[in-house]
Design a protein around this motif. Structure first.
Motif, PDB file in Angstrom:
ATOM      1  N   SER A 110     -46.539 -23.009   3.611  1.00 59.11           N
ATOM      2  CA  SER A 110     -45.259 -22.679   4.234  1.00 59.11           C
ATOM      3  C   SER A 110     -44.994 -23.589   5.427  1.00 59.11           C
ATOM      4  O   SER A 110     -45.916 -24.217   5.973  1.00 59.11           O
ATOM      5  CB  SER A 110     -45.255 -21.224   4.689  1.00 59.11           C
ATOM      6  OG  SER A 110     -46.178 -21.046   5.756  1.00 59.11           O
ATOM      7  N   GLU A 111     -43.729 -23.623   5.868  1.00 60.94           N
ATOM      8  CA  GLU A 111     -43.371 -24.380   7.070  1.00 60.94           C
ATOM      9  C   GLU A 111     -44.179 -23.885   8.265  1.00 60.94           C
ATOM     10  O   GLU A 111     -44.651 -24.679   9.077  1.00 60.94           O
ATOM     11  CB  GLU A 111     -41.871 -24.230   7.360  1.00 60.94           C
ATOM     12  CG  GLU A 111     -40.986 -24.958   6.380  1.00 60.94           C
ATOM     13  CD  GLU A 111     -39.499 -24.701   6.632  1.00 60.94           C
ATOM     14  OE1 GLU A 111     -39.145 -23.666   7.241  1.00 60.94           O
ATOM     15  OE2 GLU A 111     -38.697 -25.544   6.207  1.00 60.94           O
ATOM     16  N   GLU A 112     -44.351 -22.578   8.350  1.00 62.34           N
ATOM     17  CA  GLU A 112     -45.112 -21.974   9.449  1.00 62.34           C
ATOM     18  C   GLU A 112     -46.571 -22.441   9.430  1.00 62.34           C
ATOM     19  O   GLU A 112     -47.132 -22.814  10.461  1.00 62.34           O
ATOM     20  CB  GLU A 112     -45.046 -20.448   9.343  1.00 62.34           C
ATOM     21  CG  GLU A 112     -45.793 -19.734  10.438  1.00 62.34           C
ATOM     22  CD  GLU A 112     -45.781 -18.213  10.269  1.00 62.34           C
ATOM     23  OE1 GLU A 112     -46.435 -17.553  11.094  1.00 62.34           O
ATOM     24  OE2 GLU A 112     -45.149 -17.703   9.335  1.00 62.34           O
ATOM     25  N   TYR A 113     -47.177 -22.448   8.260  1.00 62.48           N
ATOM     26  CA  TYR A 113     -48.566 -22.890   8.132  1.00 62.48           C
ATOM     27  C   TYR A 113     -48.699 -24.352   8.566  1.00 62.48           C
ATOM     28  O   TYR A 113     -49.626 -24.716   9.302  1.00 62.48           O
ATOM     29  CB  TYR A 113     -49.036 -22.723   6.683  1.00 62.48           C
ATOM     30  CG  TYR A 113     -50.439 -23.232   6.433  1.00 62.48           C
ATOM     31  CD1 TYR A 113     -51.537 -22.407   6.626  1.00 62.48           C
ATOM     32  CD2 TYR A 113     -50.664 -24.549   6.028  1.00 62.48           C
ATOM     33  CE1 TYR A 113     -52.828 -22.874   6.414  1.00 62.48           C
ATOM     34  CE2 TYR A 113     -51.941 -25.024   5.816  1.00 62.48           C
ATOM     35  CZ  TYR A 113     -53.024 -24.192   6.015  1.00 62.48           C
ATOM     36  OH  TYR A 113     -54.291 -24.656   5.812  1.00 62.48           O
ATOM     37  N   GLN A 116     -48.476 -24.672  12.360  1.00 64.92           N
ATOM     38  CA  GLN A 116     -49.725 -24.242  12.998  1.00 64.92           C
ATOM     39  C   GLN A 116     -50.802 -25.307  12.844  1.00 64.92           C
ATOM     40  O   GLN A 116     -51.563 -25.587  13.781  1.00 64.92           O
ATOM     41  CB  GLN A 116     -50.193 -22.914  12.398  1.00 64.92           C
ATOM     42  CG  GLN A 116     -49.328 -21.740  12.775  1.00 64.92           C
ATOM     43  CD  GLN A 116     -49.691 -20.473  12.009  1.00 64.92           C
ATOM     44  OE1 GLN A 116     -50.509 -20.481  11.096  1.00 64.92           O
ATOM     45  NE2 GLN A 116     -49.048 -19.375  12.371  1.00 64.92           N
TER      46      GLN A 116
END
Length: 171
Positions: A110-113, A116
């Motif tokens: 994901s974009e979030e992963y 991070q």
């Protein structure tokens, strides 16, 4: 009597059609694909049994539970996980061509992963502990993933791999 004969013909016709459809389906799953061909069609083949052939570039030396294969384009590779009849991949496979039967799988980042991950890499870069070269490679990967996501209008990056069931060395 005519009704019985007609009914028998209908049943036989349906049975033949089912056999033909099953044969076509089996042929599709046993057709050997090159790595490039598999990756070009991967999005539509997830969770499908496939057979892919490629040149082994690396086997995991600690567990032997995975290997990486490439086709004619050495920049395109796919990971193969040991499973089914495959107990592991020995190091002697490196340099050989194998045909692997298995199920194509997808892992989505994901974009979030990815954000991070980028933050962790930046923290590692700031330490200046000799990992700068590794960090540069990771930042390049992150950049490439984001470019792919933008070009394909996706909010995730796909990583495809094969859950191997069996393989054979090809001459």
């Amino acid at each position: 009597m005519q009704k019985v004969v007609l009914m028998a013909l209908v049943v036989l016709s349906a049975a033949c059609q089912t056999k033909t459809n099953n044969a076509e389906q089996n042929e599709a799953t046993t057709k050997v694909m090159a790595v490039e061909q598999l990756l070009a069609n991967a999005e539509t083949m997830v969770d499908t049994e496939i057979t892919v052939q490629g040149h082994v570039t690396h086997t995991c030396k600690h567990s032997g539970k995975r290997c990486f294969i490439v086709g004619d384009n050495p920049e395109l590779s796919i990971r193969v996980e040991a499973g089914g009849q495959i107990q592991g991949f020995n190091r002697e496979l490196t340099g050989n061509t194998i045909a692997v039967k298995g199920v194509l799988k997808e892992r989505r980042l994901s974009e979030e992963y990815i954000a991070q991950w980028e933050e962790k890499v930046k923290l590692k870069e700031a330490k200046e502990d000799g990992t700068a070269e590794t960090c540069a490679a990771e930042m390049s990967n992150i950049s490439n993933m984001r470019q792919w996501m933008e070009a394909n209008n996706k909010n995730y990056y796909s990583i495809y791999y094969v859950n191997g069931v069996s393989y054979e060395v090809v001459d």
